[in-house]
Design a protein around this motif. Sequence first.
Motif, PDB file in Angstrom:
ATOM      1  N   GLU A 257       0.854  -1.179   0.000  1.00  0.00           N
ATOM      2  CA  GLU A 257       0.000   0.000   0.000  1.00  0.00           C
ATOM      3  C   GLU A 257       0.890   1.230   0.000  1.00  0.00           C
ATOM      4  O   GLU A 257       2.114   1.124   0.132  1.00  0.00           O
ATOM      5  CB  GLU A 257      -0.916   0.012   1.226  1.00  0.00           C
ATOM      6  N   ARG A 258       0.295   2.388  -0.138  1.00  0.00           N
ATOM      7  CA  ARG A 258       1.064   3.628  -0.127  1.00  0.00           C
ATOM      8  C   ARG A 258       0.815   4.387   1.161  1.00  0.00           C
ATOM      9  O   ARG A 258      -0.312   4.425   1.669  1.00  0.00           O
ATOM     10  CB  ARG A 258       0.708   4.501  -1.335  1.00  0.00           C
ATOM     11  N   SER A 259       1.884   4.969   1.682  1.00  0.00           N
ATOM     12  CA  SER A 259       1.758   5.814   2.868  1.00  0.00           C
ATOM     13  C   SER A 259       1.163   7.154   2.462  1.00  0.00           C
ATOM     14  O   SER A 259       0.905   7.419   1.283  1.00  0.00           O
ATOM     15  CB  SER A 259       3.125   6.014   3.511  1.00  0.00           C
TER      16      SER A 259
ATOM     17  N   GLY B 251       3.013   8.833  -0.156  1.00  0.00           N
ATOM     18  CA  GLY B 251       3.093   8.173  -1.450  1.00  0.00           C
ATOM     19  C   GLY B 251       4.136   7.077  -1.539  1.00  0.00           C
ATOM     20  O   GLY B 251       4.310   6.481  -2.604  1.00  0.00           O
ATOM     21  N   GLN B 252       4.849   6.797  -0.433  1.00  0.00           N
ATOM     22  CA  GLN B 252       5.867   5.758  -0.438  1.00  0.00           C
ATOM     23  C   GLN B 252       5.218   4.376  -0.324  1.00  0.00           C
ATOM     24  O   GLN B 252       4.205   4.200   0.351  1.00  0.00           O
ATOM     25  CB  GLN B 252       6.851   5.963   0.719  1.00  0.00           C
ATOM     26  N   LEU B 253       5.841   3.402  -0.988  1.00  0.00           N
ATOM     27  CA  LEU B 253       5.350   2.027  -0.906  1.00  0.00           C
ATOM     28  C   LEU B 253       5.714   1.419   0.435  1.00  0.00           C
ATOM     29  O   LEU B 253       6.822   1.619   0.938  1.00  0.00           O
ATOM     30  CB  LEU B 253       5.949   1.183  -2.032  1.00  0.00           C
TER      31      LEU B 253
ATOM     32  N   VAL C 215      -2.298  -1.326  -5.661  1.00  0.00           N
ATOM     33  CA  VAL C 215      -1.114  -0.520  -5.940  1.00  0.00           C
ATOM     34  C   VAL C 215      -0.655  -0.757  -7.376  1.00  0.00           C
ATOM     35  O   VAL C 215      -0.503  -1.902  -7.806  1.00  0.00           O
ATOM     36  CB  VAL C 215       0.021  -0.860  -4.955  1.00  0.00           C
TER      37      VAL C 215
ATOM     38  N   GLU D  71       9.487   3.017 -10.095  1.00  0.00           N
ATOM     39  CA  GLU D  71       9.331   2.105  -8.959  1.00  0.00           C
ATOM     40  C   GLU D  71       9.537   0.657  -9.382  1.00  0.00           C
ATOM     41  O   GLU D  71      10.147  -0.121  -8.651  1.00  0.00           O
ATOM     42  CB  GLU D  71       7.943   2.288  -8.344  1.00  0.00           C
TER      43      GLU D  71
END
Length: 423
Positions: free
Chosen positions: A222-224, A227-229, A261, A267
């Motif tokens: 998921e993304r924080s 926007g980080q994985l 995602v 990425e």
Amino acid sequence: MSTALSASLGLQDRVWLALRFGWTLAEVYGRLHENPPPDTQKSFDRLFLSDLNPSPNERLWTATHRLLYLTQQLFPPATENSPSVYPQLSDISNYPAPINDLLERTKQRILTGRGKLPRVEAIYTELNQWSRQIWAILDAEDPLLAEAATLGARLADTFWQWRFPIKGQATHRRQGWEYLLKPQRITSTIRQVRQVEPHLPPHVGPMLRHSLWEWGIAGQLERSDSGQLKIAYSFRYNLRICGLMRVWRRRVMKTNPPPQVQLNHREEQELWKQLQNQMIVWERLVFNHPLSRLLRPSDWRQVRWTAFILYAFTVALLTVGVVLLVMGIICLVGKGLGLAGPYLAIPTGFQEQLTLVSTLLAAFAFLATQFRRSLDWLRHLYDSIYRWVMTRKLEQRSLRAWNGQTKSLFWIWVQRLLRAEDE
């Protein structure tokens, strides 16, 4: 398994050969997809052996040679005293023609910087038919050999079958990271490792399973807010070795699923680079290369100090426990003698005194023997603790995590203790 071939090599040796054969076959096929440009002439003369910095063409050439060598080791040619069990595979002239053609073309690209590699479509049919024939023969000889060959190819395919999407051209679903890294496929591969690992060195199976276990990330991301994985419900994910925690996490993800995602090109490239690093470690394990190169100088110091501290703590804890136990026994014996004192008669006869002395000597001899055994056990205890700590550190360094981060030793220790496997 009763063939003379298997008896001459032994099952464990043939399992190793089959595992490496499967890996190398998938590697050769995967490197063909790279289609590297011809080598440029170097401005200096340096032996390959002394430089050991091979170009993509040299890597393809050596992998193809290794494939032929492993085939001859699995199915050695006939000799005067040992006829070949499978003459159709022991004769190199019966190998697929594209293999020899690939060697020659790659050699020309290395030496002259000219020439083209065969198209993948042109070599696939014969290579696939040849691999099917070898798998069937290995399966007939011993299903474990076929399982080892499949495991090697499947491990290599996890990296070599990854295809990046091309604009205007869809990638086959089984060649995308969502399929290659899905938990179901990774779990199936781990089961194959468990079937083969009794015939491998003790460290290979656990390290392969540990790293594979951490790479089943498809559908788990998921993304924080930034926007980080990241892994969804990461705390429960780290404790998924516990059945109740795993069921709880599945229920939470079912009732509150994270948004699907989609990785952008950058990425996906970063994920591919991390998997490439992991593939190199898998290759070291499959070919039984020394793992000490994975450790840093600080790792050796950390292992020694951690083992010493754990050993000192264990010895102190055992010492306190033994002292308390002895004091308890002395108190109980003292109270027992105090209560039984009026009923005990002091031995006066020589025979009675001799019996008492003999009993005391036997008791002291028993205690001395147990004390000596305890010292021997304590001396071996440090070696056992050191090996356990070193194995955990190697598990940490043999894992190239999907996000490039180093997995905490704390979670490795917790998961290993919860798994409670024999070591």
